[in-house]
Structure formats: C-alpha cells, structure tokens
Design a protein around this motif. Structure first.
Motif, short mmCIF file in Angstrom:
data_model
loop_
_atom_site.label_atom_id
_atom_site.label_comp_id
_atom_site.label_asym_id
_atom_site.label_seq_id
_atom_site.Cartn_x
_atom_site.Cartn_y
_atom_site.Cartn_z
N TYR A 25 1.59 -8.80 4.10
CA TYR A 25 1.10 -7.69 3.05
C TYR A 25 1.75 -6.30 3.20
N ILE A 26 2.22 -5.98 4.63
CA ILE A 26 2.64 -4.51 4.85
C ILE A 26 3.71 -4.38 3.78
N PRO A 27 5.05 -5.16 3.82
CA PRO A 27 6.12 -4.58 3.20
C PRO A 27 5.84 -4.63 1.63
N LYS A 32 5.92 -2.04 -2.99
CA LYS A 32 5.58 -2.33 -4.47
C LYS A 32 4.90 -0.94 -4.98
N LYS A 33 5.30 -0.55 -6.30
CA LYS A 33 4.98 0.61 -6.69
C LYS A 33 3.91 0.27 -7.86
N ASN A 186 -6.19 -5.60 0.05
CA ASN A 186 -6.67 -5.42 -1.41
C ASN A 186 -5.53 -5.12 -2.54
N ARG A 187 -4.72 -3.92 -2.07
CA ARG A 187 -3.72 -3.75 -2.88
C ARG A 187 -2.48 -4.48 -3.08
N PRO A 188 -1.98 -5.07 -1.76
CA PRO A 188 -0.88 -6.28 -2.13
C PRO A 188 -1.56 -7.58 -2.63
N ARG A 189 -2.70 -7.88 -2.49
CA ARG A 189 -3.24 -8.96 -2.93
C ARG A 189 -3.22 -8.72 -4.40
#
Length: 259
Positions: A25-27, A32-33, A186-189
């Motif tokens: 999820y880190i990258p 991801k914008k 939560n944001r990358p998910r």
C-alpha cells in the motif's frame, strides 16, 4: 527454552505473513493522486453521539457541528446520555442537540447506547454520522463526506486526526497509528477499489444499511470491527473520504490506554 524460542519465532513469522501485504500500500499511497469529487446531491443527516459523563468535552464537539458549512436545516444532532452522573444531558440541551437519557447497568457499552438512540429517533434520514463525545470536526466535514456518500458508498469512514498529539509520546504514538491507518491503509484501499475499515468514530452509514442490518446490533467491545466485518461479508463496500477531517482525543497514560 528452545521450544519457547521456536514457538515465538513461528508466531512472529505468521504475524509478518498476515500483515506483509500492507507494504504494497505504501507506493500506492505515495504515487496515487487524489481525484476531486463533485459536490453531489445534498442529503439529510442525523448525527449520533453516545456520551457517558462527557460534560467537559461534549460542548466543543456540538459547537463544531453547529458551525458546519453544510446547510444547518439538513443536519439534526442526537445525543444519548448513557448512564451519566454528571451534566452531560444539560450540556447537550444547551447546545441545541436532541437528548435522550439512558439508564441500564446491565447492557453497557457504546453499541447498546447507539441502538437505544436509533430506536428513539422518529425522523427519516438519508444517512447517519457517528462521533465520540471528545471529537472535534472540521468546518467542512459534512460537506466533504457528503461528496463521497453521493458517489454511491453507503458506508464511509473519514480522516482521523489527533486533538492532543503533542501532550506526550503516548498520545503522539496513537496519533501516528491513526495517521498510518488513514493515509497508508484506507486511502490506498479506496484507490484500488477495495473496502476500507471503520475505526470506532467519524463514520457514515446510510438508512439502507441500517434497514439491511435490521437496526444496530453490534454490541461487542470492538463494535466498529464487528460492523465492518458484517457489512463486507454481506457484500457492502466501505469508502473513505480523506477530505472529511475530524480530531480525536488520545490517551496520555498507560492506565487510561489499557482501560
């Protein structure tokens, strides 16, 4: 002694294997914008607050809800004063909230309080927002979470920030944990279309979800995880709104943290 070392090593490897996927999820979080969302349809919200002996902090939360940029006529605030022995109910009344007092020493906990409160509400709403009494919400919180709700998510969690990050290293540690949860879970998910997780407070669920669940029937100590798991296994997807920011008060001592 060797057997204990082997058991500890096996447990460590199992835990690492279970959580290693989160490194992916880190990258995504870094690259991801964020996409701006349209304003969307304006919905009617019922705000739910379960409070037990919270006279010292409840007024600040209610003030922050009463000064939202979202139209005030579309927001109703409800407080359940749950087994209170202080002036929580009076403070809620003084700040314009609809208050219901509950006295039940057998069925205790936030889940029972929310169930009681929802049974008392007679008005119909498009969705409900849940906060803890020691929270504060940004002025545009409801305006922002309404945008994500309008895109089709019937459950939405939001950005949990910290009221007292600088008190000591314990409150700072909690703050960093919730920052990680918001920005690197939560944001990358949400970015890849996976479900997010509800974390106790600062979340939305629609009237359809309440009806589908048959009311609020989540009474465990971790009712947020229970609510999340129940809805995901029943086909619901939980969204995330990074621009809906609220502030939560964190423990400052070990005894408070454990309790």
């Amino acid at each position: 002694m060797e057997a204990i070392k082997i058991i500890n090593y096996v447990i460590m490897v199992l835990f690492f294997a279970c959580y290693a996927y989160q490194f992916l999820y880190i990258p995504i979080a870094l690259l991801k914008k964020k996409k701006p969302l349209p304003k969307g349809k304006r919905h009617r919200f019922g705000v739910l607050i379960a409070a037990r002996n919270e006279e010292s902090v409840l007024g600040d939360l209610l003030d922050s809800l009463n000064t939202q940029t979202y139209p005030a006529e579309l927001i109703d605030i409800y407080v359940v004063a749950d087994n209170c022995t202080d002036r929580t109910a009076a403070v809620a009344n003084a700040h314009g909230a609809a208050v219901f007092e509950r006295f039940d020493q057998t069925h205790t906990g936030k889940g029972y309080a929310l169930d009681f409160l929802l049974r008392k509400i007679r008005k119909k709403y498009d969705a409900y927002l849940v906060f803890d009494a020691d929270n504060l919400v940004a002025p545009d919180y409801i305006q922002e979470i309404n945008k994500t709700f309008s895109t089709g998510y019937d459950i939405v969690t939001s950005y949990r920030n910290t009221k007292n990050y600088g008190d000591n290293w314990i409150s700072a540690g909690y703050g960093l944990w919730f920052l990680r949860e918001a920005q690197y879970l939560n944001r990358p998910r949400a970015s890849i279309g996976a479900s997010c997780g509800v974390s106790g407070t600062g979340f939305l669920f629609s009237a359809r979800i309440l009806q589908k669940c048959g009311g609020w029937h989540f009474f465990s100590l971790t009712e947020d995880i229970e609510f999340t798991a129940h809805n995901i296994v029943n086909g619901e997807k939980i969204g995330y709104c990074p621009s809906a920011v609220f502030y939560d008060e964190q423990p400052t001592g070990f005894r408070q943290s454990i309790r």
